[in-house]
Scaffold this motif. Structure first.
Motif, PDB file in Angstrom:
ATOM      1  N   ARG A  72      27.274   4.686  19.407  1.00 20.33           N
ATOM      2  CA  ARG A  72      28.120   4.607  17.815  1.00 20.33           C
ATOM      3  C   ARG A  72      26.490   4.529  17.102  1.00 20.33           C
ATOM      4  N   LEU A  73      27.425   5.295  15.987  1.00 27.55           N
ATOM      5  CA  LEU A  73      26.229   5.184  14.340  1.00 27.55           C
ATOM      6  C   LEU A  73      27.216   4.902  13.326  1.00 27.55           C
ATOM      7  N   ASP A  74      27.355   4.533  12.376  1.00 28.14           N
ATOM      8  CA  ASP A  74      27.728   4.086  11.499  1.00 28.14           C
ATOM      9  C   ASP A  74      26.304   4.619  10.205  1.00 28.14           C
ATOM     10  N   GLU A  75      27.176   4.535   8.771  1.00 29.91           N
ATOM     11  CA  GLU A  75      26.532   5.402   7.211  1.00 29.91           C
ATOM     12  C   GLU A  75      26.614   4.059   6.883  1.00 29.91           C
ATOM     13  N   LEU A  76      25.468   3.852   6.295  1.00 29.44           N
ATOM     14  CA  LEU A  76      25.111   2.791   5.553  1.00 29.44           C
ATOM     15  C   LEU A  76      24.605   3.078   4.041  1.00 29.44           C
ATOM     16  N   PRO A  77      25.534   3.741   3.589  1.00 32.21           N
ATOM     17  CA  PRO A  77      25.319   4.413   2.498  1.00 32.21           C
ATOM     18  C   PRO A  77      23.800   3.070   1.448  1.00 32.21           C
ATOM     19  N   ALA A  78      22.771   3.901   1.293  1.00 31.84           N
ATOM     20  CA  ALA A  78      21.847   3.056   0.469  1.00 31.84           C
ATOM     21  C   ALA A  78      20.907   3.901  -0.378  1.00 31.84           C
ATOM     22  N   HIS A  79      20.597   3.668  -1.732  1.00 32.23           N
ATOM     23  CA  HIS A  79      20.262   4.042  -2.344  1.00 32.23           C
ATOM     24  C   HIS A  79      18.853   3.629  -2.292  1.00 32.23           C
ATOM     25  N   VAL A  80      17.317   4.968  -2.874  1.00 31.28           N
ATOM     26  CA  VAL A  80      16.419   4.614  -2.500  1.00 31.28           C
ATOM     27  C   VAL A  80      15.570   3.974  -4.648  1.00 31.28           C
ATOM     28  N   ALA A  81      16.023   4.283  -5.580  1.00 32.80           N
ATOM     29  CA  ALA A  81      15.562   3.945  -6.178  1.00 32.80           C
ATOM     30  C   ALA A  81      15.588   2.119  -6.367  1.00 32.80           C
ATOM     31  N   THR A  82      13.848   1.614  -6.108  1.00 31.49           N
ATOM     32  CA  THR A  82      13.037   0.859  -5.995  1.00 31.49           C
ATOM     33  C   THR A  82      14.335  -0.988  -7.202  1.00 31.49           C
ATOM     34  N   SER A  83      14.655  -0.009  -8.771  1.00 27.35           N
ATOM     35  CA  SER A  83      15.323  -0.922  -9.148  1.00 27.35           C
ATOM     36  C   SER A  83      16.431  -0.675  -8.108  1.00 27.35           C
ATOM     37  N   GLY A  84      16.932  -2.522  -8.146  1.00 29.15           N
ATOM     38  CA  GLY A  84      18.157  -2.795  -7.610  1.00 29.15           C
ATOM     39  C   GLY A  84      17.987  -3.253  -6.025  1.00 29.15           C
ATOM     40  N   MET A  85      17.155  -1.692  -5.457  1.00 32.42           N
ATOM     41  CA  MET A  85      16.863  -1.967  -3.787  1.00 32.42           C
ATOM     42  C   MET A  85      16.826  -2.672  -3.167  1.00 32.42           C
ATOM     43  N   THR A  86      16.255  -3.828  -2.843  1.00 37.28           N
ATOM     44  CA  THR A  86      16.430  -5.366  -3.144  1.00 37.28           C
ATOM     45  C   THR A  86      17.972  -6.093  -2.264  1.00 37.28           C
TER      46      THR A  86
END
Length: 341
Positions: free
Chosen positions: A224-238
């Motif tokens: 199974r492979l799901d997508e977990l959308p995530a942004h690469v902008a440093t601000s807010g990444m954590t």
């Protein structure tokens, strides 16, 4: 001459002023006034008529620079799908460093711009029509593939770092991202992972190709492979990754992150949650940035040849400046096995 204040009280001093009046881009005005055949006759005649009506004369210095070499290459970073991303992003800085080295060796200076296309739909035209550069390198396609195609129809000296599609018109240098995705998923599955997640934003062509490659492998092995959308902008990444890892810790046993930075953020958050890597969660990144070797455990990742790609972009651009047609270059990625998978 007609009264230039009758229809518009603002003076027409620049190509941008004339472009607004004509309802076209500054680049179209520049090409029309230069007599380029790429601008259709009706549009060119309209622009020429407006220029005469308003007494507009192209800047002589810019015209001179267009006829001669400036010794400057423009490097532009479009942030369409990631508007908060910074030039200080580790991937950008690594690639820019190699570009600067390669350009310096060829006797060129570098002029850098960061743009947000959503606020300027003609973001490339002012740069390439300024007369200040001999050619342009675009770092990333973002969500601007179609615009890059349009520009490539009328502007030869441009090379883009990005994903290659069959039949595209703009010249790119980049990795085989689909193959990279396959390598990542194969490593995770070979290690015993059965429920996988892709951490990244597939609105970017490169990330979409990485996800597609991983999905092909997952489907082939019944994983199974799901997508977990995530942004690469440093601000807010954590904060974003922390929320995703709370969800992932109980649902997945393998993560494929679209970039090394996302992978390292996942590693840090899983450690806080007490989830052992690789025993409880396997992780594979993408890029093989220098920092990938410095974590505990060190990051298993997909290496793309950033230094070689930078040199290739400069070589192709110089050939295009000289009038040559060039093919895109797709570089093979390589799996680098370390401690996380």
């Amino acid at each position: 001459m007609a009264d230039r204040n009758a229809s518009d009280p603002r003076p027409v001093r620049t190509i941008t002023d004339l472009a607004k009046l004509a309802g076209v881009s500054p680049g179209t005005v520049s090409r029309a006034l230069a007599g380029k055949s790429l601008v259709n006759t009706k549009t060119r005649e309209k622009i020429e008529a407006l220029a005469r009506e308003h007494g507009f004369r192209p800047n002589q210095m810019a015209s001179r620079l267009r006829r001669q070499k400036t010794g400057v290459i423009g490097v532009i970073i479009p942030l369409g799908h990631e508007q908060k991303q910074q030039v200080s992003d580790t991937f950008f800085m690594t690639l820019l460093g190699h570009l600067a080295d390669a350009l310096t060796e060829k006797g060129y200076d570098l002029m850098l711009r960061r743009v947000v296309p959503a606020s300027d739909e003609d973001w490339l035209d002012p740069f390439i029509g300024s007369g200040m550069i001999d050619g342009v390198i675009v770092v990333g396609q973002s969500d601007q593939f179609d615009h890059l195609e349009e520009v490539a129809d009328g502007y030869r000296p441009m090379v883009v770092w990005g994903q290659h599609r069959e039949g595209q018109r703009h010249c790119v240098v980049g990795s085989d991202n689909r193959l990279g995705g396959k390598l990542a998923a194969e490593r995770l599955v070979a290690g015993g992972a059965k429920t996988l997640a892709f951490v990244g934003d597939t609105n970017a062509p490169e990330f979409a190709a990485r996800f597609a490659g991983a999905k092909q492998v997952a489907d082939a092995y019944g994983a199974r492979l799901d997508e977990l959308p995530a942004h690469v902008a440093t601000s807010g990444m954590t904060t974003e990754i922390a929320a995703l890892m709370r969800r992932a810790a109980g649902s997945y046993d393998g993560l494929f992150a679209a970039t090394d930075l996302l992978a390292l953020a996942c590693l840090g958050e899983l450690r806080k949650l007490g989830r052992a890597v690789p025993e409880g969660m396997r992780i594979v990144g993408f890029d093989d940035l220098p920092i990938a070797q410095q974590t505990t455990p060190a990051l298993t990742t997909i290496r793309q040849d950033i230094a070689g790609g930078a040199r290739a972009m400069v070589e192709l651009l110089l050939r295009r400046i000289a009038g040559e047609n060039t093919e895109s270059i797709v570089m093979p990625p390589k799996l680098v096995v370390r401690g996380t998978a």
